[in-house]
Design a protein around this motif. Structure first.
Motif, PDB file in Angstrom:
ATOM      1  N   ARG A  14       0.834  -1.206   0.000  1.00 14.50           N
ATOM      2  CA  ARG A  14       0.000   0.000   0.000  1.00 14.50           C
ATOM      3  C   ARG A  14       0.868   1.255   0.000  1.00 14.50           C
ATOM      4  O   ARG A  14       0.583   2.230  -0.688  1.00 14.50           O
ATOM      5  CB  ARG A  14      -0.947  -0.004   1.202  1.00 14.50           C
ATOM      6  CG  ARG A  14      -2.154  -0.915   1.041  1.00 14.50           C
ATOM      7  CD  ARG A  14      -3.215  -0.584   2.071  1.00 14.50           C
ATOM      8  NE  ARG A  14      -2.746  -0.869   3.428  1.00 14.50           N
ATOM      9  CZ  ARG A  14      -2.937  -2.032   4.053  1.00 14.50           C
ATOM     10  NH1 ARG A  14      -3.581  -3.023   3.437  1.00 14.50           N
ATOM     11  NH2 ARG A  14      -2.490  -2.221   5.275  1.00 14.50           N
ATOM     12  N   TYR A  17       2.279   1.683  -3.476  1.00 10.94           N
ATOM     13  CA  TYR A  17       1.252   2.213  -4.368  1.00 10.94           C
ATOM     14  C   TYR A  17       1.018   3.701  -4.104  1.00 10.94           C
ATOM     15  O   TYR A  17       0.876   4.502  -5.036  1.00 10.94           O
ATOM     16  CB  TYR A  17      -0.060   1.455  -4.188  1.00 10.94           C
ATOM     17  CG  TYR A  17      -0.088   0.102  -4.866  1.00 10.94           C
ATOM     18  CD1 TYR A  17       0.800  -0.211  -5.883  1.00 10.94           C
ATOM     19  CD2 TYR A  17      -1.015  -0.868  -4.490  1.00 10.94           C
ATOM     20  CE1 TYR A  17       0.773  -1.441  -6.506  1.00 10.94           C
ATOM     21  CE2 TYR A  17      -1.053  -2.109  -5.114  1.00 10.94           C
ATOM     22  CZ  TYR A  17      -0.155  -2.390  -6.114  1.00 10.94           C
ATOM     23  OH  TYR A  17      -0.176  -3.606  -6.727  1.00 10.94           O
ATOM     24  N   VAL A  20       3.814   5.826  -5.474  1.00 10.12           N
ATOM     25  CA  VAL A  20       3.755   5.865  -6.944  1.00 10.12           C
ATOM     26  C   VAL A  20       2.665   6.831  -7.406  1.00 10.12           C
ATOM     27  O   VAL A  20       2.888   7.657  -8.299  1.00 10.12           O
ATOM     28  CB  VAL A  20       3.509   4.457  -7.528  1.00 10.12           C
ATOM     29  CG1 VAL A  20       3.211   4.543  -9.023  1.00 10.12           C
ATOM     30  CG2 VAL A  20       4.723   3.566  -7.297  1.00 10.12           C
ATOM     31  N   VAL A  21       1.485   6.747  -6.788  1.00  5.65           N
ATOM     32  CA  VAL A  21       0.366   7.622  -7.162  1.00  5.65           C
ATOM     33  C   VAL A  21       0.718   9.088  -6.907  1.00  5.65           C
ATOM     34  O   VAL A  21       0.463   9.960  -7.754  1.00  5.65           O
ATOM     35  CB  VAL A  21      -0.916   7.228  -6.388  1.00  5.65           C
ATOM     36  CG1 VAL A  21      -2.003   8.291  -6.578  1.00  5.65           C
ATOM     37  CG2 VAL A  21      -1.433   5.885  -6.862  1.00  5.65           C
ATOM     38  N   SER A 189       8.080   0.073  -8.664  1.00  3.34           N
ATOM     39  CA  SER A 189       6.925  -0.715  -8.223  1.00  3.34           C
ATOM     40  C   SER A 189       6.999  -2.145  -8.763  1.00  3.34           C
ATOM     41  O   SER A 189       6.709  -3.111  -8.048  1.00  3.34           O
ATOM     42  CB  SER A 189       5.634  -0.030  -8.683  1.00  3.34           C
ATOM     43  OG  SER A 189       4.503  -0.803  -8.388  1.00  3.34           O
ATOM     44  N   ASP A 217      -2.747  -2.677 -13.345  1.00  4.50           N
ATOM     45  CA  ASP A 217      -2.400  -2.006 -12.085  1.00  4.50           C
ATOM     46  C   ASP A 217      -1.709  -0.674 -12.359  1.00  4.50           C
ATOM     47  O   ASP A 217      -1.994   0.337 -11.708  1.00  4.50           O
ATOM     48  CB  ASP A 217      -1.475  -2.899 -11.237  1.00  4.50           C
ATOM     49  CG  ASP A 217      -2.234  -3.966 -10.469  1.00  4.50           C
ATOM     50  OD1 ASP A 217      -3.472  -3.843 -10.376  1.00  4.50           O
ATOM     51  OD2 ASP A 217      -1.602  -4.909  -9.973  1.00  4.50           O
ATOM     52  N   ARG A 220      -4.215   1.817 -13.606  1.00  5.58           N
ATOM     53  CA  ARG A 220      -5.075   2.263 -12.499  1.00  5.58           C
ATOM     54  C   ARG A 220      -4.359   3.296 -11.626  1.00  5.58           C
ATOM     55  O   ARG A 220      -4.937   4.315 -11.240  1.00  5.58           O
ATOM     56  CB  ARG A 220      -5.490   1.062 -11.655  1.00  5.58           C
ATOM     57  CG  ARG A 220      -6.557   1.440 -10.610  1.00  5.58           C
ATOM     58  CD  ARG A 220      -7.096   0.238  -9.866  1.00  5.58           C
ATOM     59  NE  ARG A 220      -6.088  -0.320  -8.972  1.00  5.58           N
ATOM     60  CZ  ARG A 220      -5.472  -1.485  -9.158  1.00  5.58           C
ATOM     61  NH1 ARG A 220      -5.757  -2.197 -10.241  1.00  5.58           N
ATOM     62  NH2 ARG A 220      -4.595  -1.930  -8.288  1.00  5.58           N
ATOM     63  N   LEU A 221      -3.091   3.026 -11.332  1.00  7.51           N
ATOM     64  CA  LEU A 221      -2.302   3.987 -10.553  1.00  7.51           C
ATOM     65  C   LEU A 221      -2.148   5.302 -11.318  1.00  7.51           C
ATOM     66  O   LEU A 221      -2.212   6.389 -10.727  1.00  7.51           O
ATOM     67  CB  LEU A 221      -0.921   3.405 -10.237  1.00  7.51           C
ATOM     68  CG  LEU A 221      -0.885   2.179  -9.325  1.00  7.51           C
ATOM     69  CD1 LEU A 221       0.541   1.660  -9.178  1.00  7.51           C
ATOM     70  CD2 LEU A 221      -1.469   2.504  -7.955  1.00  7.51           C
ATOM     71  N   LEU A 224      -5.410   7.245 -11.088  1.00  6.91           N
ATOM     72  CA  LEU A 224      -5.544   7.859  -9.755  1.00  6.91           C
ATOM     73  C   LEU A 224      -4.664   9.098  -9.648  1.00  6.91           C
ATOM     74  O   LEU A 224      -5.086  10.136  -9.129  1.00  6.91           O
ATOM     75  CB  LEU A 224      -5.169   6.842  -8.669  1.00  6.91           C
ATOM     76  CG  LEU A 224      -6.163   5.710  -8.412  1.00  6.91           C
ATOM     77  CD1 LEU A 224      -5.574   4.688  -7.449  1.00  6.91           C
ATOM     78  CD2 LEU A 224      -7.472   6.267  -7.852  1.00  6.91           C
ATOM     79  N   GLY A 225      -3.429   8.970 -10.150  1.00 16.06           N
ATOM     80  CA  GLY A 225      -2.528  10.121 -10.161  1.00 16.06           C
ATOM     81  C   GLY A 225      -3.086  11.254 -11.007  1.00 16.06           C
ATOM     82  O   GLY A 225      -2.989  12.430 -10.638  1.00 16.06           O
ATOM     83  N   THR A 271       2.086   5.306 -18.286  1.00 19.95           N
ATOM     84  CA  THR A 271       2.025   4.172 -17.347  1.00 19.95           C
ATOM     85  C   THR A 271       1.901   2.847 -18.094  1.00 19.95           C
ATOM     86  O   THR A 271       2.488   1.845 -17.679  1.00 19.95           O
ATOM     87  CB  THR A 271       0.837   4.337 -16.367  1.00 19.95           C
ATOM     88  OG1 THR A 271      -0.372   4.593 -17.110  1.00 19.95           O
ATOM     89  CG2 THR A 271       1.076   5.469 -15.402  1.00 19.95           C
ATOM     90  N   THR A 275       4.964   0.225 -17.699  1.00 21.11           N
ATOM     91  CA  THR A 275       4.675  -1.081 -17.108  1.00 21.11           C
ATOM     92  C   THR A 275       5.020  -2.209 -18.073  1.00 21.11           C
ATOM     93  O   THR A 275       5.584  -3.231 -17.681  1.00 21.11           O
ATOM     94  CB  THR A 275       3.184  -1.178 -16.710  1.00 21.11           C
ATOM     95  OG1 THR A 275       2.840  -0.056 -15.903  1.00 21.11           O
ATOM     96  CG2 THR A 275       2.920  -2.455 -15.932  1.00 21.11           C
TER      97      THR A 275
END
Length: 292
Positions: A14, A17, A20-21, A189, A217, A220-221, A224-225, A271, A275
């Protein structure tokens, strides 16, 4: 003991994450600020250009009907943004106010002429285009003289090009930094899960199967960012608009749309690519290389 270790691992995950965000959000926020400056600079440049006017001084024998026909024809021109007719009587009042005395009474006649100010669209405010328009109307039978600020047009064009060039350089430079920082955050990450990647590969999972959850993932990060960055930009834009209302940031929906879509697109693309290549790197490593 096992449950404590699992709990510790979850907290670490967590925390990873979260960092990273936050890293992605900060980088996207700065990129968004630069994007806003770049987008708005074009709008401001156009506003400055559209203040440039070409003035047609009309001959004394031109009738009101002919003036009206000329005005109607000017409104149909591609380069016309707005036209303003100033009669010789109105011009005399303006000059008298500036001079502080009634020069018409002193001279016994009004030497000024009726005029039409043609405010040009931004695309036509360039030295060669304005000169072409001026030369064209200089040959018009109703026009006595054509006037415009040649020095202003040249200076405006030159300075806008120079500022736009350096803004593009700055945006490209900081864009590259944004890509590198987000890429580094994503790679760190993925690095923490490199043994999981290799274990899945050793039990027969295909590369695409292994990459898929990591890519989702990462995206998604990134989203969110992007949401955090857009929230920060919204607050910044609100306060800037309160301080400098002339920029009209809150009502410039086109710029805000481009900015929002740009931030989301950058977050998604960077991202996804980061990734993909990070997981691909660990998939191609031998087991003993994972420790280095």
């Amino acid at each position: 003991m096992s449950s404590k270790f699992d709990s510790y691992q979850k907290r670490r995950l967590r925390s990873s994450y979260f960092s990273v965000v936050i890293s992605i959000a900060l980088v996207l926020f700065m990129a968004g600020v630069l994007g806003l400056i770049l987008l708005k600079s074009g709008s401001l440049a156009n506003q400055l250009k559209e203040e440039v006017a070409v003035t047609l001084y009309l001959k004394d024998d031109v009738s009101k009907e002919q003036i009206e026909n000329l005005r109607e024809s000017l409104l149909k021109e591609d380069f016309t943004r707005q036209i303003v007719f100033i009669s010789k009587e109105e011009a005399a009042k303006f000059y008298s106010k500036d001079l502080g005395e009634d020069f018409v009474s002193y001279l016994g006649t009004n030497p000024l002429k009726n005029s039409i100010d043609i405010y040009l669209k931004a695309d036509f405010v360039a030295p060669e285009k304005v000169k072409e328009i001026s030369d064209r109307f200089q040959k018009n039978a109703f026009v006595f003289e054509v006037s415009y600020d040649d020095i202003l047009v040249n200076s405006l064009t030159k300075n806008i090009r120079k500022i736009s060039f350096w803004l593009l350089i700055a945006c490209a430079f900081f864009g590259l930094i944004a890509i590198l920082l987000i890429n580094s955050s994503i790679r760190l990450s993925i690095y923490s899960k490199r043994f999981n990647i290799k274990t899945m590969q050793m039990v027969g999972a295909t590369k695409s199967f292994i990459r898929r959850p990591f890519i989702w993932d990462g995206i998604r990060l990134g989203m969110l960012g992007a949401l955090l960055a857009l929230g920060g930009l919204a607050v910044a834009i609100y306060f800037i608009d309160q301080k400098i209302s002339s920029l009209q940031l809150l009502t410039d929906y086109l710029t805000l749309t481009y900015l929002g879509l740009g931030v989301v697109a950058v977050a998604f693309i960077i991202t996804w690519l980061s990734t993909f290549f990070a997981t691909q790197r660990f998939l191609n490593l031998q087991t003993d290389e994972l420790y280095y």
